[in-house]
Design a protein around this motif. Sequence first.
Motif, short mmCIF file in Angstrom:
data_model
loop_
_atom_site.label_atom_id
_atom_site.label_comp_id
_atom_site.label_asym_id
_atom_site.label_seq_id
_atom_site.Cartn_x
_atom_site.Cartn_y
_atom_site.Cartn_z
N GLN A 776 1.00 -1.06 0.64
CA GLN A 776 0.07 0.22 -0.16
C GLN A 776 0.62 1.30 -0.20
OE1 GLN A 776 -3.14 0.01 2.86
NE2 GLN A 776 -3.24 2.28 2.30
N PHE A 777 1.86 0.96 0.68
CA PHE A 777 3.02 2.39 0.17
C PHE A 777 3.40 2.29 -0.16
CE2 PHE A 777 6.73 3.90 1.62
CZ PHE A 777 7.15 5.22 1.98
N ALA A 778 3.96 1.28 -0.94
CA ALA A 778 4.93 1.24 -2.14
C ALA A 778 4.01 2.11 -3.23
CB ALA A 778 5.01 0.13 -2.63
N GLU A 779 2.54 1.85 -3.03
CA GLU A 779 2.21 1.63 -4.57
C GLU A 779 1.95 3.55 -4.67
OE1 GLU A 779 -1.63 -0.78 -3.99
OE2 GLU A 779 -0.51 -1.70 -5.62
N GLY A 780 1.41 3.99 -3.34
CA GLY A 780 1.11 5.70 -3.18
C GLY A 780 2.12 5.89 -3.28
N THR A 781 3.25 6.25 -2.48
CA THR A 781 4.14 6.93 -2.20
C THR A 781 4.90 8.15 -2.95
OG1 THR A 781 6.12 7.61 -1.13
CG2 THR A 781 6.59 5.06 -2.42
N ASN A 782 4.86 8.99 -2.95
CA ASN A 782 5.66 9.90 -4.29
C ASN A 782 7.41 9.83 -3.75
OD1 ASN A 782 3.86 11.12 -5.04
ND2 ASN A 782 3.46 12.56 -3.33
N HIS A 783 8.09 8.97 -2.97
CA HIS A 783 9.37 9.01 -2.95
C HIS A 783 10.04 7.58 -2.81
CE1 HIS A 783 8.81 12.57 -0.31
NE2 HIS A 783 7.79 12.01 0.29
N GLU A 784 9.69 6.84 -4.15
CA GLU A 784 10.44 6.06 -5.24
C GLU A 784 11.05 5.22 -4.39
OE1 GLU A 784 8.49 8.61 -7.09
OE2 GLU A 784 7.06 7.75 -7.86
N GLU A 785 12.20 6.53 -4.28
CA GLU A 785 14.02 5.75 -4.06
C GLU A 785 13.57 5.00 -3.05
OE1 GLU A 785 12.69 10.16 -1.88
OE2 GLU A 785 12.29 8.82 -3.54
N PHE A 803 4.55 -12.05 -3.34
CA PHE A 803 3.35 -11.42 -2.76
C PHE A 803 2.56 -10.36 -4.12
CE2 PHE A 803 1.09 -7.98 -1.17
CZ PHE A 803 0.29 -8.67 0.08
N LEU A 804 3.47 -10.09 -4.75
CA LEU A 804 3.11 -8.92 -5.78
C LEU A 804 2.16 -10.11 -6.85
CD1 LEU A 804 5.36 -6.60 -5.69
CD2 LEU A 804 3.59 -6.52 -4.86
N GLU A 805 3.15 -11.05 -7.37
CA GLU A 805 2.78 -12.23 -7.79
C GLU A 805 1.86 -13.51 -7.63
OE1 GLU A 805 6.64 -13.35 -9.67
OE2 GLU A 805 7.17 -11.64 -10.63
N LYS A 806 1.69 -13.24 -5.98
CA LYS A 806 0.86 -14.60 -5.83
C LYS A 806 1.04 -15.27 -6.83
CE LYS A 806 -3.45 -11.59 -6.10
NZ LYS A 806 -3.07 -10.73 -4.85
N THR A 807 2.73 -15.97 -6.12
CA THR A 807 3.15 -16.46 -6.26
C THR A 807 3.45 -17.54 -5.31
OG1 THR A 807 5.11 -16.14 -6.76
CG2 THR A 807 3.79 -16.71 -8.74
#
Length: 908
Positions: A776-785, A803-807
């Motif tokens: 949730q944080f990674a998808e919304g943050t402006n601070h990708e670094e 987790f992201l690939e559901k594997t």
Amino acid sequence: MSQERAVPASAVPLEELSSWPEELCRRELPSVLPRLLSMYQHSDSWLEHIQILKIIVEMFLPHMNHLTLEQTFFSQVLPKTVRLYDDMMYELTSQARGLSSQNLEIQTTIRNILQTMVQLLGALTGCVQHVCATQESIILENIHSLPSSVLHVIKSTFVHCKNSESVYSGRLHLVSDLLQALFKEAYSLQKQLMELLDMVCIDPLIDENDDILNMVVVIHSLLDICSVISSMDHAFHANTWKFIIKQSLKHQSVIKSQLKHKDIITSLCEDILFSFRSCLQLAEQMTQSDAQDNTDCKLFQKTLKLCRFFANSLLHYTKEFLPFLSDSCCTLHQLYLQVHSKFPPSLYAAGISKAQQEEIAGAFLVTLDPLVSQLLKFQPFVEVVLDSELELPCELQFPQCLLLVVIMDELPSQPEDVQTLWCTETQVSEATTRVSLLKAIFSSFEQCSGELSLPVHLQEVKSKGQTEVAVTLYQHVCVHLCTFIASLHPSLFPELDTALLNAVLSANMITSLLAMDAWCFLARYGTAELCAHHVAIVAHLIKSCPGECHQLTSLSVLLRRLFFFMTPPQQVEFIQKFSPKEAENLLLWQYISFQALPAELRKQTALEVSRSGTAQCRKWLSSSRTLGELESLNTVLSALLAVCNSASEALDMGQQTAVKEVGSQLWALLNIKLVTGQPYVQQTLCLLLPLLGFFIQTLDPQLISQVITLQTSLLKSEPPDHVRLAVLDFLSSLGKLFIPQAIQDKILPHLSSVFALLLADRNWLLEQHSLEAFTQFAEGTNHEEIVPQCLSSEETKKKVVSFLEKTGFVEETAAARVERVKQEKGTFWEPFAKVTVEEAKKSALQPSAKRARHELPLEEEYRSALQAATAALEAIELLLQKSPPPDWLLTKMETLQERIDKLKHHVF
């Protein structure tokens, strides 16, 4: 003729007697019969015995007076005949050990004995046929030696034939033809005897006579034969049972008190279970086999038909003799459980096809529910099913739950006294209590953990005319429970209230949830006044709770749910009665969703809670700030959080600022030492984090930096799980926050460190929440670094990618899942000895051995509370080392000592 007269009839050789004409036999009967009977009693030769017996039966029996047969013939001959047959059977079994194809002498001896036994059975058949042919109505007393002797011989024959594999070992083929002839002769003899017994008449006006006792002996002798032939000839077995039931009902009025009903019921239940298991085995073989074997199909149909016959026989017998079955109720109860434990959807069921399930259910299982209906009014059955000491092995817990649901469905059609019998708790004896049906439902449901977690599915018709649909066990029980509640007699409402409240307070979460669902149904189905009354009761219970416990959690959820069912006028009354303006009532408002209130009332109430809450926070901030007062402060914070979560739009900017300000001031008082050492402070932190997270866009960046810095230090000290979960909630709120450039160096490194620590956690629950919060944080943050910096290791990177690939999930087959659930269930519930119908026969209603002592459900909470008290005392000790104590401390400590002394009395 002159020579014939010269030789007395009593001295004629046996060979000549066998050729006498009928008229001569009739005329010479009085003189010849005594001689023949004397010879029979004194002869030592088996062959001569058989020769004499055949002559009497074939030549002279037809001319005897049928009224005196017992005295003149049967009582004289049959006892010796039985002994003779037993001697032959003993000799046969002894000689069989030496039987071989090489030993012709033993082979000849054994075959001669078998031939003699066949002839003896033929002679007995002649006796029975004669009685049937000469009498239209038979009085048992006139022939009482005949049935008992014949039944003894028949049973002995069948036992020998049944055991022939072991008796003759690998040499059975040498005598199989004669054994087959022996079985057929015994089979024919029994059929003839049953025809005779069907002609017996007993005077119903006579309470006790020999005929009654003789008929009882006959029925139980046939019962013994049933147990022998059950696996030998299914049709013959069924016909024997049919005869037993028929005769029991025919003479019911005179033999009902003498019959051993328990033996009959137990044997019938054993035969039902045996044929049912055979049916399942055949069905399983057919399911596993690719090619459908027509022979297996026919055998399956035949066995299923046998199951149905036995079940209908039990149903008929139970209906007619119910008052005499008090000691058979345990066996009947076990029968229902055992059958359903072997049938889908039980975890312990055989693997059979859907079509076979439907066929078995339609032909056999449908007979068990009428059996339950018959037993509903029978108090001994009620006491067995609802026994407070009832302890069942894992595989019978689910069937018990199904049985209770069936009973619950049947009760609405029963009279009030029957409903009361089932729904009220009663002390049956000094050692035994009968619990109420509602209490038993919740208790049994709780034991079905495996079936609930899998979950198993049952077929159910949702409404008339529609096809069946699959529902979970939870849905099944919940729907039927609510239906039962809707039809419950008003006199039983107190029992319902007690059962629902006890279940809500249960330590088992799923049981508590079921009770809440039922209670919510009651609130919707009942009157508005009833709903308001229940809400008030729950509110008072919450206020009376001494502190945090699972009961408080359940009551708070119930209050929240019930509040939605109140009408607006009643909600106004509740607000007036438990006004949020009074600090003591904030305890309730932390659990209530403001979404349940109409818009205007929601705004008004949310403002009252907010103002009251912020006032209490300021009061605490301006006071001595003791740890003892943190509990009430946490309640206030929880109420403020409830407002923010469900009525934030009702707060104006000024009130939002006020809440944010008190939150910021409270946070400023926290430090790592306080949080790690004090449970109440940890709770304060867990409430402040989501409260501050709600205002994250308007929070002072310096405060955000302080929060994240404290979180970093806190996670390194390995705080409790609930603290780490609160940290995760706060982190997920940071996703859409833009952090000013001037303060990024202070926040971002700590933020990546916090995420790295949480993602590396091995606790599966925290790991899942960490992955969700990070995503949730990674998808919304402006601070990708910062995102790559949070993935501190290759293992963490792989975990996030999976987790992201559901594997990375382990695929589990349906069979493997069932086995795992069974093992888990066996771990949660102590293993009990399996209670079979056979054991039920031996133990009757004897209570089971007591379970090993469980650890008290609240024991962990006691430990936690004691640790908190110890930590508080240690904190006071540290403060005393730093500075002089305040004036009020001694008084408070004395009060505390008094409370400890009172608690000691409760402990001892």
